[in-house]
Design an enzyme around this catalytic site. Sequence first.
Site, PDB file in Angstrom:
ATOM      1  N   ARG A  19       6.010   4.216  -2.597  1.00  0.00           N
ATOM      2  CA  ARG A  19       6.668   4.248  -1.287  1.00  0.00           C
ATOM      3  C   ARG A  19       6.827   2.819  -0.806  1.00  0.00           C
ATOM      4  O   ARG A  19       5.848   2.089  -0.648  1.00  0.00           O
ATOM      5  CB  ARG A  19       5.890   5.057  -0.254  1.00  0.00           C
ATOM      6  CG  ARG A  19       6.769   5.506   0.936  1.00  0.00           C
ATOM      7  CD  ARG A  19       5.973   6.184   2.034  1.00  0.00           C
ATOM      8  NE  ARG A  19       5.064   5.244   2.649  1.00  0.00           N
ATOM      9  CZ  ARG A  19       3.806   5.520   2.992  1.00  0.00           C
ATOM     10  NH1 ARG A  19       3.307   6.706   2.758  1.00  0.00           N
ATOM     11  NH2 ARG A  19       3.047   4.599   3.545  1.00  0.00           N
ATOM     12  N   GLU A  27       5.171  -3.298   3.101  1.00  0.00           N
ATOM     13  CA  GLU A  27       4.343  -3.256   1.897  1.00  0.00           C
ATOM     14  C   GLU A  27       4.962  -2.302   0.886  1.00  0.00           C
ATOM     15  O   GLU A  27       5.850  -1.524   1.213  1.00  0.00           O
ATOM     16  CB  GLU A  27       2.902  -2.846   2.209  1.00  0.00           C
ATOM     17  CG  GLU A  27       2.769  -1.458   2.793  1.00  0.00           C
ATOM     18  CD  GLU A  27       1.310  -1.110   3.109  1.00  0.00           C
ATOM     19  OE1 GLU A  27       0.418  -1.920   2.825  1.00  0.00           O
ATOM     20  OE2 GLU A  27       1.090  -0.003   3.651  1.00  0.00           O
ATOM     21  N   ASN A  34       3.692   0.531  -1.773  1.00  0.00           N
ATOM     22  CA  ASN A  34       2.528   1.339  -2.150  1.00  0.00           C
ATOM     23  C   ASN A  34       2.665   1.848  -3.581  1.00  0.00           C
ATOM     24  O   ASN A  34       3.658   2.492  -3.912  1.00  0.00           O
ATOM     25  CB  ASN A  34       2.401   2.539  -1.218  1.00  0.00           C
ATOM     26  CG  ASN A  34       2.254   2.118   0.224  1.00  0.00           C
ATOM     27  OD1 ASN A  34       1.195   1.671   0.641  1.00  0.00           O
ATOM     28  ND2 ASN A  34       3.335   2.214   0.993  1.00  0.00           N
ATOM     29  N   SER A  77       1.419   8.722   0.691  1.00  0.00           N
ATOM     30  CA  SER A  77       1.218  10.028   1.322  1.00  0.00           C
ATOM     31  C   SER A  77       2.364  10.408   2.250  1.00  0.00           C
ATOM     32  O   SER A  77       3.323   9.655   2.424  1.00  0.00           O
ATOM     33  CB  SER A  77      -0.104  10.035   2.083  1.00  0.00           C
ATOM     34  OG  SER A  77      -0.110   9.005   3.029  1.00  0.00           O
ATOM     35  N   LYS A 130      -1.252  -7.047  -1.946  1.00  0.00           N
ATOM     36  CA  LYS A 130      -0.462  -7.940  -1.085  1.00  0.00           C
ATOM     37  C   LYS A 130      -0.163  -9.258  -1.793  1.00  0.00           C
ATOM     38  O   LYS A 130       0.867  -9.885  -1.566  1.00  0.00           O
ATOM     39  CB  LYS A 130      -1.215  -8.220   0.216  1.00  0.00           C
ATOM     40  CG  LYS A 130      -1.014  -7.157   1.276  1.00  0.00           C
ATOM     41  CD  LYS A 130      -1.522  -7.593   2.618  1.00  0.00           C
ATOM     42  CE  LYS A 130      -2.980  -7.255   2.843  1.00  0.00           C
ATOM     43  NZ  LYS A 130      -3.364  -5.861   2.809  1.00  0.00           N
ATOM     44  N   LYS A 144      -2.871 -11.781   7.278  1.00  0.00           N
ATOM     45  CA  LYS A 144      -3.396 -10.526   6.719  1.00  0.00           C
ATOM     46  C   LYS A 144      -4.468 -10.821   5.681  1.00  0.00           C
ATOM     47  O   LYS A 144      -4.244 -11.629   4.780  1.00  0.00           O
ATOM     48  CB  LYS A 144      -2.273  -9.741   6.035  1.00  0.00           C
ATOM     49  CG  LYS A 144      -1.195  -9.215   6.963  1.00  0.00           C
ATOM     50  CD  LYS A 144      -0.207  -8.337   6.175  1.00  0.00           C
ATOM     51  CE  LYS A 144       0.726  -7.610   7.120  1.00  0.00           C
ATOM     52  NZ  LYS A 144       1.625  -6.674   6.395  1.00  0.00           N
ATOM     53  N   GLU A 183      -8.456  -5.510   0.018  1.00  0.00           N
ATOM     54  CA  GLU A 183      -8.100  -4.139   0.382  1.00  0.00           C
ATOM     55  C   GLU A 183      -9.154  -3.630   1.364  1.00  0.00           C
ATOM     56  O   GLU A 183     -10.346  -3.795   1.130  1.00  0.00           O
ATOM     57  CB  GLU A 183      -8.069  -3.248  -0.858  1.00  0.00           C
ATOM     58  CG  GLU A 183      -7.065  -3.678  -1.907  1.00  0.00           C
ATOM     59  CD  GLU A 183      -5.625  -3.560  -1.450  1.00  0.00           C
ATOM     60  OE1 GLU A 183      -5.303  -2.592  -0.740  1.00  0.00           O
ATOM     61  OE2 GLU A 183      -4.808  -4.455  -1.771  1.00  0.00           O
ATOM     62  N   GLY A 184      -8.709  -3.024   2.431  1.00  0.00           N
ATOM     63  CA  GLY A 184      -9.638  -2.531   3.455  1.00  0.00           C
ATOM     64  C   GLY A 184     -10.455  -3.659   4.043  1.00  0.00           C
ATOM     65  O   GLY A 184     -11.597  -3.467   4.457  1.00  0.00           O
ATOM     66  N   ARG A 208       7.821   6.847  10.166  1.00  0.00           N
ATOM     67  CA  ARG A 208       6.603   6.895  10.971  1.00  0.00           C
ATOM     68  C   ARG A 208       6.806   6.060  12.217  1.00  0.00           C
ATOM     69  O   ARG A 208       7.372   4.964  12.137  1.00  0.00           O
ATOM     70  CB  ARG A 208       5.408   6.358  10.181  1.00  0.00           C
ATOM     71  CG  ARG A 208       4.634   7.470   9.525  1.00  0.00           C
ATOM     72  CD  ARG A 208       3.365   6.963   8.923  1.00  0.00           C
ATOM     73  NE  ARG A 208       3.596   5.822   8.036  1.00  0.00           N
ATOM     74  CZ  ARG A 208       2.641   5.237   7.332  1.00  0.00           C
ATOM     75  NH1 ARG A 208       1.408   5.659   7.412  1.00  0.00           N
ATOM     76  NH2 ARG A 208       2.923   4.219   6.548  1.00  0.00           N
TER      77      ARG A 208
END
Lengths: 530, 530
Positions: B135, B156, B158, B163, B337, B398, B402-403, B497
């Site tokens: 995505r 970004e 994915n 999802s 990223k 950023k 990740e996370g 979204r």
Amino acid sequence: MMAYVKEFADYPPEISQQQQDFAVGQLKNYALSVGFTVKPFAVQTDDGPKLPEGAVPAPITLYPSLFPKSCFEEALDIQQSYNTLYANITRDTAWLEDIVPQLAKIDDFVENLWNIHLQLKDGGYTQPLTLGLFRSDYMVHLDKTPGSKPQIRQVEFNTIASSFGGLSTRAAQIHRYLLTNNIYPSTSSSALSPDALAPSDAAAGLAHGLANGHKAYLSHTKPTMEDTCILFIVQPSERNIFDQQHIENELVNTHSIPVFRSTLATVLTQTHLTDTSVLIYTHPSTQRKYEVTLLYYRAGYAPTEYTSPADWTARLTLERSRAIKCPTVLLQLAGMKKVQQVLALPDSPHLQRFLPNADTERLRNTFALMYPLDSTPSGKEGQAIALNEATAKGYVLKPQREGGGNNIYRSDIPAFLKERPESEWGAYVLMQMIEPPAQRNTIVRMTAAKEGQGVVGVVETGGVICELGIYGTCLFSMAGQTAGAVQSNEVAGYLLRTKGDTSSEGGVAAGFGALDSVCLVGDDALGAGS
Amino acid sequence: MMAYVKEFADYPPEISQQQQDFAVGQLKNYALSVGFTVKPFAVQTDDGPKLPEGAVPAPITLYPSLFPKSCFEEALDIQQSYNTLYANITRDTAWLEDIVPQLAKIDDFVENLWNIHLQLKDGGYTQPLTLGLFRSDYMVHLDKTPGSKPQIRQVEFNTIASSFGGLSTRAAQIHRYLLTNNIYPSTSSSALSPDALAPSDAAAGLAHGLANGHKAYLSHTKPTMEDTCILFIVQPSERNIFDQQHIENELVNTHSIPVFRSTLATVLTQTHLTDTSVLIYTHPSTQRKYEVTLLYYRAGYAPTEYTSPADWTARLTLERSRAIKCPTVLLQLAGMKKVQQVLALPDSPHLQRFLPNADTERLRNTFALMYPLDSTPSGKEGQAIALNEATAKGYVLKPQREGGGNNIYRSDIPAFLKERPESEWGAYVLMQMIEPPAQRNTIVRMTAAKEGQGVVGVVETGGVICELGIYGTCLFSMAGQTAGAVQSNEVAGYLLRTKGDTSSEGGVAAGFGALDSVCLVGDDALGAGS
């Protein structure tokens, strides 16, 4: 364990608690993903009872129940003749005038419906077309005589608010998904195969019937306004709203027909009749106005729904309108048990009269014996059967009144009648018991949690019996000759409903029915094994 | 009221509370009937947190948001080139070996994923095919220069667990239903028309991509067993389960492929590898065995999901198996990223290298400027921008991990960096801010009730911004020449979204996103009016 069925004694398979938990979990997620749902139970709020947010699965069997293929096919095959039969009964108001007034004497509800007809019969009707969305309900009757074949026997014929079509389509999808995705244990009986499962196109079929009515209004009645709609008359706080929503979705998405809802209590504030009896609906939110082509009743079938004279005024006003009614009061009255009983009298000439060229004998074969208990010769015959314990045990006593109380079964009948004056007996119909073969199944349902607003899942296994409903749609004209009066006549899918076999011990709680779908088997599969 | 948009300043229309209540009620019932749902919030029980029975609507906007048609079409048009780009990056392990180890030094999660590759690179891989369900996420960037056109800028890309495909299909259906059934006030803006609404076939499209992977295993890898299945690797207690269920339903009902689920914690007890690395899944309920053709990860993308070394062992074991992975660790790492930043460097040669014959310039036009903050020449350039308040205000910082924590915005960046030693700056990427045009919308969502297990509905209206995601599916081979390596490459619908525009006052609560669908408009419609 008692063998419920002769063949497929392993059906459904015995499974462990862990296997059941897994299958039930899969079933619920699939059910929720396809809208096989009802609203949760109402909760008390400061503003009165309210339906909570969200949805929960509707009750359903874990397995499709075994059903004789010959019976299933016969029920589908004769549906169009049943559609014609009830269209012709409704068209014959002279015949209904012989039947209904007798019943109106003992039943206020019938009297009120009949009064609407009486007020309109001399020029008050403005729409010759009537739409029926029917459901003919059957059980399989299995005679105890050796070698006898299973046969369908009609329980009742519904002419108003035939429900569960939207959900029945999804019940069959759920069982097919569980089979296709190998959720059933691999030891599952050979009865279970994709070919044995029958899909039900009831959601699309009923919507197609409603769309036929809408289109007939556009082409025959000719609307006076550009915006037209179908109006559903529904009950307030309906938990079974998604069953209706699926039919609405088909109408909106497939047929591009706007659909709105109103209740008997609100409909007169949202609609008005023009000088020419056109029914105009003003949308309470958008204020946009629509000419109503079709009134689809999912309410108004139970006496308790009419809580004030205003509700009867609403029904009369709608009946007077030019909108096509599904159903009219006449078609609703044609669905009375009394009509079913008159048709089912041995040697009754009525069936032949209403269906001169069709499947008279096949329909007659679906009738259970039914007797009145009045002072007619047939009534005297019925009384003799009912008062004798030996013969009464094969019968059930049903009140003729709509919503008129519980049935009395078998040997309870003689004492029940003797406690009452003979003048009241005419309010009952005596009907031969149908003896459906029992089988095992597991029912998955939700119940209100003891505390808070939540629901909890319940899973019960035990003996069950099944009731098959065949949907039919029929658009017919009240005017003109019988030939050509029926303008469309279609079969519209099926419903299987399953409930605890109260004669078996424990297992499935009595009174809780579940949706189901058929797993077709041969004639010899059902019936108690040894 | 501030005019959010130049054209269609009446969009969405101001409506009364009663109109909104009605429209929201219709929206929720339709949403529940088509499975546009999530599980209710977990409740505490004696056995720990548990998801209640039933389902509630997923969050959604009441209206489809305005979106420039040219941007929407460009995003769809370039998706297949993006699919090819990420397939070719993943195939070029030598190139990844230049990039990933730098990042592995500062990020345990990347290091663990990379270690799996290092353990398998010398003969440990047994399956040449890889499946990507991608995505690509964009915002519309609107330059403040007069006359400039709206353009898509990539947020970004994915490569794992993309999802909301199952729900996005239904979000678009919901808006179309509300429009078709005239639920929106009839004063609704001329922006709203059936032609302006774009359906999303993401549920079917993603399932089709997965079915392609499954079929490729059957034809190329050749299963050793008769029973085969796709295995979803999912998170425990997933609230977004119906989004996945819709993809599963397509696979089971349309493609007749069995689908099962496991978690990183349970998968090793339910599967084993044969001598030839075939992955055998033993169904925990039915005990039936299946050869796994395809592993579809809807889990394993966040560091917090790997709670023990056993979870990493599970990932390694699955990666070693012969099942096709969607994605492999290499494809997952290609979504870092850092890769996006390297591609986006001004004058970067990499894009040309991976896409020699394709839409290089069109892809480059979607890149926001991105800089490393390390000691390379580009890194020094990035540092200069980040440390200067005047230039930093057009950027966001950023974390590469990740996370790895929150983003730092605009003028907060210089102080944030100065508080930290320069040696840590390399853990961040500096990205040009995308300036999406704001508009108004109403978001309908559920929130946990303060008491009990229930949920309550919340409806908020205010300024919002939108993010568009385009799904793509790509099946490619890691072996052999580049030409012919990509075996299938498809666009698979879209996601819109929408979330509160935090720069606007009040209205929609920050942080709560909702699903949405596009109402396509011309290039000049968006941007602040006067």
